[in-house]
Design a protein around this motif. Sequence first.
Motif, mmCIF file in Angstrom:
data_model
loop_
_atom_site.group_PDB
_atom_site.id
_atom_site.type_symbol
_atom_site.label_atom_id
_atom_site.label_comp_id
_atom_site.label_asym_id
_atom_site.label_seq_id
_atom_site.Cartn_x
_atom_site.Cartn_y
_atom_site.Cartn_z
ATOM 1 N N SER A 1 68.751 -28.140 72.510
ATOM 2 C CA SER A 1 67.745 -27.935 71.788
ATOM 3 C C SER A 1 66.924 -29.002 71.239
ATOM 4 N N PRO A 2 65.468 -28.544 71.072
ATOM 5 C CA PRO A 2 64.701 -29.685 70.737
ATOM 6 C C PRO A 2 64.709 -30.312 69.221
ATOM 7 N N ASN B 1 64.433 -28.264 81.827
ATOM 8 C CA ASN B 1 63.413 -27.594 81.014
ATOM 9 C C ASN B 1 63.960 -27.982 79.618
ATOM 10 N N LYS C 1 61.690 -31.034 79.284
ATOM 11 C CA LYS C 1 60.077 -30.786 79.132
ATOM 12 C C LYS C 1 59.935 -30.433 77.786
ATOM 13 N N THR C 2 60.983 -29.625 77.022
ATOM 14 C CA THR C 2 60.630 -29.193 75.738
ATOM 15 C C THR C 2 61.031 -30.058 74.459
ATOM 16 N N SER C 3 61.576 -31.062 74.760
ATOM 17 C CA SER C 3 62.012 -31.924 73.745
ATOM 18 C C SER C 3 61.000 -32.984 73.395
#
Length: 332
Positions: free
Chosen positions: A41-42, A83, A86-88
């Motif tokens: 998770s970010p 993914n 990319k979202t971090s």
Amino acid sequence: MSYPTVTLEEHFLSDAIEQGHALAQYKHFPAKIHDRLKDLSPDGLRLQEMDAGQVSLQVISHAPGAASAEPALVAKANDELANAIKTSPEGRLAGFAALSMGRPAEAAKELERCVKDLGFVGALIDNHLQSGYGSGLYYDTPQFWPVFAKAEELNVPIYLHPTFATEEMMKLNYDSNVYPSQTAFGLSMAGWGWHQDTGLHFLRLFASGLFDKHPRLKLIIGHMGELLPFQLERIDGMVPSWGANNQRSLQDVWRTNMYITTSGMFSVNPMACLIRNTPLDHILYSVDWPFSSNEQGVKFLEDLKASGMVKEDEIKAIAYGNAEKLLKVKAK
């Protein structure tokens, strides 16, 4: 510390492979390890502990077991990691591809997809197959070499990482009726087996002529060289008696093709040996998170500086500069 760090042997456990490919060995790990392996998770534990341990960029790879999974599951695991990257937060995470080594042609194609389409910086593969397509097989036979050829073509490294012993390996080398199965499991892993097995695999790859066939291949091994630096000169002296007909010497391959990380090793004693027989620009800092803590890594870098074995610019090269050059990344 007044400089950034890049770590290269840092793991996750994908939903795809955990649910679709039995990894029974993970039942031995405590819940806190499993929770951290699952976290991409970010704003979760991974990034929190990176901040606490002064890790600027973490190169993530799948935990042991992926190489024997079906190619479709491995591709899903790589997409899951892509993914997350990319979202971090920008510049904090990068990826090594997992590859289904039991299907070398498909694995080579997946490596190309991961590098060209997903932006991964190389691959990390299990040290041998565990099940499925050839349990216990190493990669010294040419059937596996399309993967190494593709890595050479793409100019990205392959990280050869320890994996769990097969049932046959456990029976032959580690099981005993005088100590519990938990002891045997520990001996087969970080207690000894993982390191000697990966070191042996490198020697098999060398003896097979892989580095003659692919002279620009870049291979990474961790844990300060998987016991090899201590034995390197002795082994090199024995090579002429092997009858393997290698075109290149062991020392040449070690100094040219091999890159060594400090993952999971936090003592300056083995580091002293590594520094004496390995080019400094081929030594890279790593932690082995979550099996080791980033704080252990910080303490190691501080101890290394205090030891006087390396200069300030050399510590910075080990901490991040060498990784930036090898992986074409930037630590912020």
